[in-house]
Design a protein around this motif. Structure first.
Motif, PDB file in Angstrom:
ATOM      1  N   SER A   1       1.025  -1.740   3.115  1.00 17.37           N
ATOM      2  CA  SER A   1      -0.614  -1.571   3.813  1.00 17.37           C
ATOM      3  C   SER A   1      -0.876  -0.525   4.920  1.00 17.37           C
ATOM      4  N   PRO A   2      -2.020  -0.538   4.813  1.00 15.18           N
ATOM      5  CA  PRO A   2      -1.788   0.345   6.147  1.00 15.18           C
ATOM      6  C   PRO A   2      -1.502   0.371   7.417  1.00 15.18           C
ATOM      7  N   LEU A   3      -1.115  -1.391   7.972  1.00 15.67           N
ATOM      8  CA  LEU A   3      -0.292  -1.991   9.434  1.00 15.67           C
ATOM      9  C   LEU A   3       1.367  -1.197   8.840  1.00 15.67           C
ATOM     10  N   SER A   4       1.719  -0.964   7.768  1.00 16.57           N
ATOM     11  CA  SER A   4       3.342  -0.690   7.162  1.00 16.57           C
ATOM     12  C   SER A   4       2.722   1.021   7.701  1.00 16.57           C
ATOM     13  N   LYS A   5       2.118   1.699   7.092  1.00  8.07           N
ATOM     14  CA  LYS A   5       2.193   2.520   7.027  1.00  8.07           C
ATOM     15  C   LYS A   5       2.318   3.999   8.222  1.00  8.07           C
ATOM     16  N   SER A   6       1.414   2.417   9.193  1.00  5.68           N
ATOM     17  CA  SER A   6       1.732   3.342  10.531  1.00  5.68           C
ATOM     18  C   SER A   6       2.631   2.870  11.827  1.00  5.68           C
ATOM     19  N   ALA A   7       4.011   2.015  10.952  1.00  2.00           N
ATOM     20  CA  ALA A   7       4.812   1.808  11.969  1.00  2.00           C
ATOM     21  C   ALA A   7       6.107   2.608  12.411  1.00  2.00           C
ATOM     22  N   ASP A   8       6.765   2.155  12.913  1.00  2.00           N
ATOM     23  CA  ASP A   8       8.229   2.285  13.467  1.00  2.00           C
ATOM     24  C   ASP A   8       9.227   1.608  12.066  1.00  2.00           C
ATOM     25  N   PHE A   9       8.926   0.314  12.066  1.00  2.00           N
ATOM     26  CA  PHE A   9       9.877  -0.583  11.498  1.00  2.00           C
ATOM     27  C   PHE A   9       9.605  -1.683  10.626  1.00  2.00           C
ATOM     28  N   PRO A  10       9.018  -0.872   9.142  1.00  2.00           N
ATOM     29  CA  PRO A  10       8.118  -1.796   8.802  1.00  2.00           C
ATOM     30  C   PRO A  10       8.419  -3.030   7.568  1.00  2.00           C
ATOM     31  N   LEU A  11       8.377  -4.154   7.734  1.00  2.00           N
ATOM     32  CA  LEU A  11       9.128  -4.994   7.126  1.00  2.00           C
ATOM     33  C   LEU A  11       7.730  -6.171   6.503  1.00  2.00           C
TER      34      LEU A  11
END
Length: 347
Positions: free
Chosen positions: A128-138
């Motif tokens: 997702s867009p959030l995952s792609k922007s994260a340092d640590f995506p879950l």
């Protein structure tokens, strides 16, 4: 059978996957947090995920010993410059079903525009867009709700946030209790669903949900579920706070769902007595029988085994989900197509 109902009934299967996934990420997560040298945690969410953020911030303050707060994503998006100074040294955690909600994505983009703030995201889709922007995506794709109103997703995001707090606190008892709640889940739903439907089968026009601590955020989410699914006015308050004004809305056409605590039992008994005197129908929830006089309540729901206070939120939210579905069915409302709503907001 509605899609919403099916996802409600599948939430414990998803919870087991979430539990296993988070346990596998435990070491990596704690190392990530320690490497950030953070001084606080800030949760960001919109709608249901904001309610969960409220609960999560409480958990991190209480259990992990970290200053923590929650921000509504729309508020943060509109006022990013004003709020940026108070996020200095903070880890941002953003729980989300879609990972695409416009206010959340844009708020975090604005915050990161001048300096990097560490970001952990929890999305119920992959890439997702959030995952792609994260340092640590879950990512918890098994917890994604395809229906408009969130049910299974809510329970899983709540559990994920709570496990993260437990990992930082080294709270092994809570982690074990989470697995116990998941083990109880299928039997619990089968045992209490018909009773919830029976007791809520009257012409109620509003609902009041009462809970304290971490469960207060879930009570607020329960109110959203009742509003979205059944088009019923619903509000959430802390247990004793309902006396401070909101009691005027409680009457014979009110359904009250109350999560009781282990302390201050006499005060809670007196509160239920006062609510009952106003004619409301009352469902109480706890992990053990509280010895409440039967004339004060209409249904007492308990878990099969004692659970950590925060873990009780998992079976607690099921009550409002079923009450909402039952009320929608009674009024011929399709819970899968709530008027004026979409699964996630795109501005």
């Amino acid at each position: 059978m509605s899609l919403t109902y099916r996802e409600v009934k599948e939430q414990y299967k998803a919870l087991q996957q979430t539990y296993n996934y988070l346990l596998a990420k435990r070491t990596e997560f704690t190392a990530f947090v320690q490497a950030q040298a953070i001084t606080s945690v800030t949760f960001v969410g919109a709608g249901s995920s904001y309610c969960l953020s409220e609960a999560a911030a409480f958990s991190f303050r209480l259990r992990a010993g970290l200053p923590a707060m929650s921000l509504a994503a729309g508020d943060l998006m509109l006022h990013a410059d004003r709020y940026r100074p108070m996020l200095e040294g903070s880890l941002i955690i953003a729980p989300s079903r879609s990972g695409s909600t416009s206010e959340v994505v844009e708020a975090l983009r604005l915050l990161q525009s001048d300096r990097r703030i560490p970001l952990l995201t929890i999305s119920c889709v992959t890439d997702s867009p959030l995952s792609k922007s994260a340092d640590f995506p879950l990512e918890l794709p098994w917890a994604f709700d395809h229906s408009v109103c969130q049910t299974r997703t809510v329970t899983n995001l709540y559990a994920a946030n709570l496990l993260l707090a437990a990992f930082l606190a080294g709270d092994e008892e809570l982690i074990i209790d989470m697995q116990e709640a998941i083990h109880q889940g299928e039997a619990y739903m089968a045992r209490v669903e018909d009773s919830i439907r029976r007791v809520s089968n009257f012409n109620w026009t509003n609902a009041v949900l009462l809970a304290d601590g971490e469960l207060q955020g879930l009570a607020a989410e329960g109110a959203i579920a009742l509003t979205e699914i059944a088009k019923t006015q619903a509000h959430a308050y802390h247990l004793l706070d309902v006396r401070h004004g909101p009691m005027v809305t409680v009457s014979s056409d009110t359904l009250v769902i109350a999560a009781l605590s282990d302390s201050g039992i006499e005060h809670q008994h007196n509160l239920l007595r006062d609510i009952k005197e106003r004619g409301a129908t009352i469902i109480t929830f706890a992990d053990r029988a509280m010895g409440i006089p039967q004339e004060f309540i209409d249904l007492e729901i308990t878990t099969s085994h004692p659970l950590n206070t925060a873990v009780r939120g998992i079976p607690f939210i099921f009550i409002s989900q079923i009450a909402a579905l039952a009320n929608a069915e009674r009024h011929g409302i399709n819970p899968d197509q709530p008027d004026g709503l979409v699964a996630w907001v795109k501005l």
